[in-house]
Motif scaffolding. Structure first.
Motif, PDB file in Angstrom:
ATOM      1  N   LYS A  56      -8.889 -31.471 -20.332  1.00  0.00           N
ATOM      2  CA  LYS A  56      -9.754 -31.345 -19.526  1.00  0.00           C
ATOM      3  C   LYS A  56     -10.275 -32.789 -18.904  1.00  0.00           C
ATOM      4  O   LYS A  56     -10.335 -33.355 -17.874  1.00  0.00           O
ATOM      5  N   VAL A  57     -10.455 -33.841 -19.773  1.00  0.00           N
ATOM      6  CA  VAL A  57     -10.166 -35.305 -19.990  1.00  0.00           C
ATOM      7  C   VAL A  57      -9.240 -36.297 -19.167  1.00  0.00           C
ATOM      8  O   VAL A  57      -9.918 -36.724 -18.375  1.00  0.00           O
ATOM      9  N   ASN A  58      -8.271 -35.074 -19.236  1.00  0.00           N
ATOM     10  CA  ASN A  58      -7.687 -35.817 -18.025  1.00  0.00           C
ATOM     11  C   ASN A  58      -7.015 -36.247 -16.955  1.00  0.00           C
ATOM     12  O   ASN A  58      -7.404 -36.950 -15.875  1.00  0.00           O
ATOM     13  N   GLU A  59      -8.300 -34.891 -16.626  1.00  0.00           N
ATOM     14  CA  GLU A  59      -8.084 -33.932 -15.967  1.00  0.00           C
ATOM     15  C   GLU A  59      -8.771 -34.355 -14.845  1.00  0.00           C
ATOM     16  O   GLU A  59      -9.388 -35.137 -13.865  1.00  0.00           O
ATOM     17  N   LEU A  60     -10.069 -34.748 -15.524  1.00  0.00           N
ATOM     18  CA  LEU A  60     -11.193 -35.308 -15.140  1.00  0.00           C
ATOM     19  C   LEU A  60     -11.170 -37.267 -15.005  1.00  0.00           C
ATOM     20  O   LEU A  60     -11.543 -37.792 -13.822  1.00  0.00           O
ATOM     21  N   ILE A  61     -10.312 -37.314 -15.628  1.00  0.00           N
ATOM     22  CA  ILE A  61      -9.852 -38.875 -14.635  1.00  0.00           C
ATOM     23  C   ILE A  61      -9.484 -38.891 -14.158  1.00  0.00           C
ATOM     24  O   ILE A  61      -9.163 -39.962 -13.246  1.00  0.00           O
ATOM     25  N   LYS A  62      -8.277 -38.102 -14.181  1.00  0.00           N
ATOM     26  CA  LYS A  62      -7.554 -37.996 -12.538  1.00  0.00           C
ATOM     27  C   LYS A  62      -8.174 -38.111 -10.676  1.00  0.00           C
ATOM     28  O   LYS A  62      -7.968 -38.100 -10.250  1.00  0.00           O
ATOM     29  N   GLU A  63      -9.103 -37.077 -11.278  1.00  0.00           N
ATOM     30  CA  GLU A  63     -10.167 -36.661 -10.503  1.00  0.00           C
ATOM     31  C   GLU A  63     -10.721 -37.922 -10.004  1.00  0.00           C
ATOM     32  O   GLU A  63     -10.958 -38.517  -8.598  1.00  0.00           O
ATOM     33  N   GLU A  64     -11.306 -39.239 -10.883  1.00  0.00           N
ATOM     34  CA  GLU A  64     -12.100 -39.974 -10.605  1.00  0.00           C
ATOM     35  C   GLU A  64     -11.053 -40.915 -10.780  1.00  0.00           C
ATOM     36  O   GLU A  64     -11.874 -41.641  -9.009  1.00  0.00           O
ATOM     37  N   GLU A  65     -10.444 -41.123 -10.237  1.00  0.00           N
ATOM     38  CA  GLU A  65      -9.398 -42.034  -9.996  1.00  0.00           C
ATOM     39  C   GLU A  65      -9.388 -41.275  -8.525  1.00  0.00           C
ATOM     40  O   GLU A  65      -9.104 -42.349  -7.396  1.00  0.00           O
ATOM     41  N   LYS A  66      -8.475 -40.557  -8.285  1.00  0.00           N
ATOM     42  CA  LYS A  66      -8.648 -39.908  -6.877  1.00  0.00           C
ATOM     43  C   LYS A  66      -9.702 -40.515  -5.991  1.00  0.00           C
ATOM     44  O   LYS A  66      -9.637 -40.692  -4.811  1.00  0.00           O
ATOM     45  N   GLU A  67     -11.037 -40.256  -6.048  1.00  0.00           N
ATOM     46  CA  GLU A  67     -12.381 -40.643  -5.777  1.00  0.00           C
ATOM     47  C   GLU A  67     -12.460 -42.046  -5.694  1.00  0.00           C
ATOM     48  O   GLU A  67     -12.463 -42.521  -4.190  1.00  0.00           O
TER      49      GLU A  67
END
Length: 80
Positions: A56-67
């Motif tokens: 979940k943390v890795n997914e959130l980091i990826k989403e934040e990087e995309k944003e």
């Protein structure tokens, strides 16, 4: 133990209790085996919980990087 799902913290507390019982108390072989088996199940559940949290943390980091990338691209267009 009840069938309700334990939190990670509850599982860790129970694991600590099991380790203390196995280390400090005179328990029968049968009880030791039961405690060991319960401890192994708890350990596996804790490991699964940690892996899920890491995912979940890795997914959130990826989403934040995309944003952040989208914001940077938008800012570059505005600056032009």
């Amino acid at each position: 133990m009840t069938n309700k799902k334990q939190s990670f913290e509850e599982m860790m507390e129970e694991l600590e209790s099991i380790v203390q019982k196995l280390d400090n108390e005179n328990v029968s072989l049968e009880e030791s085996l039961d405690l060991y088996q319960r401890g192994m199940k708890l350990s596996a559940s804790c490991e699964e919980t940690l892996k899920n949290a890491e995912t979940k943390v890795n997914e959130l980091i990826k989403e934040e990087e995309k944003e952040d990338t989208k914001k940077d691209q938008t800012n570059e267009k505005v600056d032009e």
